[in-house]
Design a protein around this motif. Structure first.
Motif, mmCIF file in Angstrom:
data_model
loop_
_atom_site.group_PDB
_atom_site.id
_atom_site.type_symbol
_atom_site.label_atom_id
_atom_site.label_comp_id
_atom_site.label_asym_id
_atom_site.label_seq_id
_atom_site.Cartn_x
_atom_site.Cartn_y
_atom_site.Cartn_z
ATOM 1 N N TYR A 1 93.953 97.172 46.635
ATOM 2 C CA TYR A 1 93.894 98.519 46.085
ATOM 3 C C TYR A 1 95.048 98.710 45.099
ATOM 4 O O TYR A 1 96.214 98.607 45.465
ATOM 5 N N VAL A 2 94.721 98.992 43.859
ATOM 6 C CA VAL A 2 95.728 99.161 42.817
ATOM 7 C C VAL A 2 95.528 100.513 42.146
ATOM 8 O O VAL A 2 94.395 100.907 41.843
ATOM 9 N N ARG A 3 96.612 101.204 41.890
ATOM 10 C CA ARG A 3 96.547 102.515 41.244
ATOM 11 C C ARG A 3 96.354 102.321 39.737
ATOM 12 O O ARG A 3 97.291 102.035 38.998
ATOM 13 N N THR A 4 95.123 102.438 39.273
ATOM 14 C CA THR A 4 94.791 102.279 37.858
ATOM 15 C C THR A 4 93.851 103.400 37.429
ATOM 16 O O THR A 4 93.420 104.213 38.247
ATOM 17 N N GLU A 5 93.503 103.399 36.150
ATOM 18 C CA GLU A 5 92.550 104.392 35.650
ATOM 19 C C GLU A 5 91.192 104.253 36.328
ATOM 20 O O GLU A 5 90.486 105.239 36.526
ATOM 21 N N MET A 6 90.825 103.010 36.693
ATOM 22 C CA MET A 6 89.535 102.808 37.336
ATOM 23 C C MET A 6 89.537 103.377 38.761
ATOM 24 O O MET A 6 88.602 104.081 39.165
ATOM 25 N N THR A 7 90.591 103.113 39.525
ATOM 26 C CA THR A 7 90.631 103.630 40.895
ATOM 27 C C THR A 7 90.939 105.123 40.933
ATOM 28 O O THR A 7 90.708 105.775 41.956
ATOM 29 N N ALA A 8 91.438 105.665 39.830
ATOM 30 C CA ALA A 8 91.688 107.111 39.762
ATOM 31 C C ALA A 8 90.391 107.908 39.894
ATOM 32 O O ALA A 8 90.412 109.105 40.180
ATOM 33 N N SER A 9 89.261 107.219 39.706
ATOM 34 C CA SER A 9 87.962 107.881 39.845
ATOM 35 C C SER A 9 87.641 108.210 41.304
ATOM 36 O O SER A 9 86.676 108.908 41.588
ATOM 37 N N PHE A 10 88.451 107.659 42.223
ATOM 38 C CA PHE A 10 88.190 107.863 43.648
ATOM 39 C C PHE A 10 89.387 108.529 44.331
ATOM 40 O O PHE A 10 89.939 107.991 45.304
ATOM 41 N N PRO A 11 89.829 109.719 43.864
ATOM 42 C CA PRO A 11 91.030 110.344 44.429
ATOM 43 C C PRO A 11 90.895 110.667 45.917
ATOM 44 O O PRO A 11 91.892 110.660 46.651
ATOM 45 N N HIS A 12 89.662 110.919 46.359
ATOM 46 C CA HIS A 12 89.436 111.255 47.767
ATOM 47 C C HIS A 12 89.620 110.055 48.696
ATOM 48 O O HIS A 12 89.673 110.219 49.917
ATOM 49 N N LEU A 13 89.741 108.856 48.129
ATOM 50 C CA LEU A 13 89.888 107.650 48.943
ATOM 51 C C LEU A 13 91.324 107.132 49.005
ATOM 52 O O LEU A 13 91.631 106.267 49.830
#
Length: 264
Positions: free
Chosen positions: A204-216
């Motif tokens: 799990y890396v904090r990037t623009e792509m994973t920012a789409s899943f703030p609830h996770l």
């Protein structure tokens, strides 16, 4: 160290790709980036901060009279676009290339039963075909310039090892599994040319792509042994290591950088 070498990173405008570009530049490599979005300001600072040469190739619409044409288009899901990008890159850097990091990728958070053919095709065209042919074109360039330090670093994912319990990403897992599986076979074929091929599997890396899943995000922290989500810089060291002579006896291997998620 990669001083004096030339690297190409796809998806290097931001996120892990940007961190890889920065890390390779800090190690002394000249860095070119392919992407379809404008670069982060942090990319523009690399050349001055690190004293290396950088170049950014992206998709732009250029209007000439009533006609719109594509200039410096590097969309890795398009064979024509990717080949044109490599041609421009080869001209600009006198065919130099020692390190290639195909990092560009996309994800879709959709249930398996709702995935469409088009959704899956989009992932395959970038995560598998785009990556595969980026590596192929890079290898051809490395062979033609007779580099003795060839290193191709494919970006897979911990999703190639496990089902990601908090995400609906069956197709993404499949594409990253393909990346990890193709690596040893490609490594075997390129060994005779002194080109090494390895994969990195980030967690799990904090990037623009994973920012789409703030609830996770909070749940992801509890899945890691060290209780936090990685920043792109946490993954950077593995890329620099695989690009350097410190990993000269490694090929066909995978480095998992996931805070222990896949180990408990």
């Amino acid at each position: 160290m990669s001083k004096g070498r030339t690297a190409l990173v796809t998806g290097g405008a931001r996120g892990c790709g940007l961190a890889f570009a920065r890390g390779l530049a800090e190690a002394g490599a000249n860095v070119a980036v392919f992407d379809v979005v404008s670069p982060d300001d942090a990319f523009n600072a690399i050349e001055k901060d690190c004293g290396v040469r950088t170049a950014f190739y992206r998709y732009e619409n250029l209007r000439l009279g009533n006609r719109v044409t594509n200039w410096a288009r590097v969309d890795i899901s398009s064979q024509e676009s990717l080949e044109e990008g490599f041609t421009k890159f080869q001209m600009d850097f006198d065919n130099a290339l020692d390190i290639c990091v195909p990092c560009a990728g996309i994800n879709r958070h959709l249930p398996f039963l709702e995935f469409t053919y088009k959704d899956h095709q989009d992932l395959l065209s970038i995560n598998v075909l785009g990556l595969y042919f980026t590596a192929q074109l890079a290898a051809k360039q490395m062979i033609s310039n007779k580099t003795t330090h060839g290193s191709i670093i494919l970006v897979a994912s911990m999703a190639s090892h496990i089902a990601v319990r908090s995400q609906l990403c069956s197709a993404y897992c499949g594409t990253k599994g393909a990346v990890k599986s193709m690596c040893p076979a490609i490594a075997k074929e390129l060994a005779e040319y002194n080109i090494r091929v390895n994969t990195i599997s980030p967690g799990y890396v904090r990037t623009e792509m994973t920012a789409s899943f703030p609830h996770l995000l909070e749940g992801w922290k509890s899945e890691a042994m060290n209780g936090r989500i990685a920043d792109p810089e946490d993954i950077m060291g593995a890329c620099v290591f695989l690009a350097s002579d410190a990993s000269s006896y490694m090929t066909g291997s995978d480095i998992v950088v996931d805070g222990g998620v896949t180990r408990w």
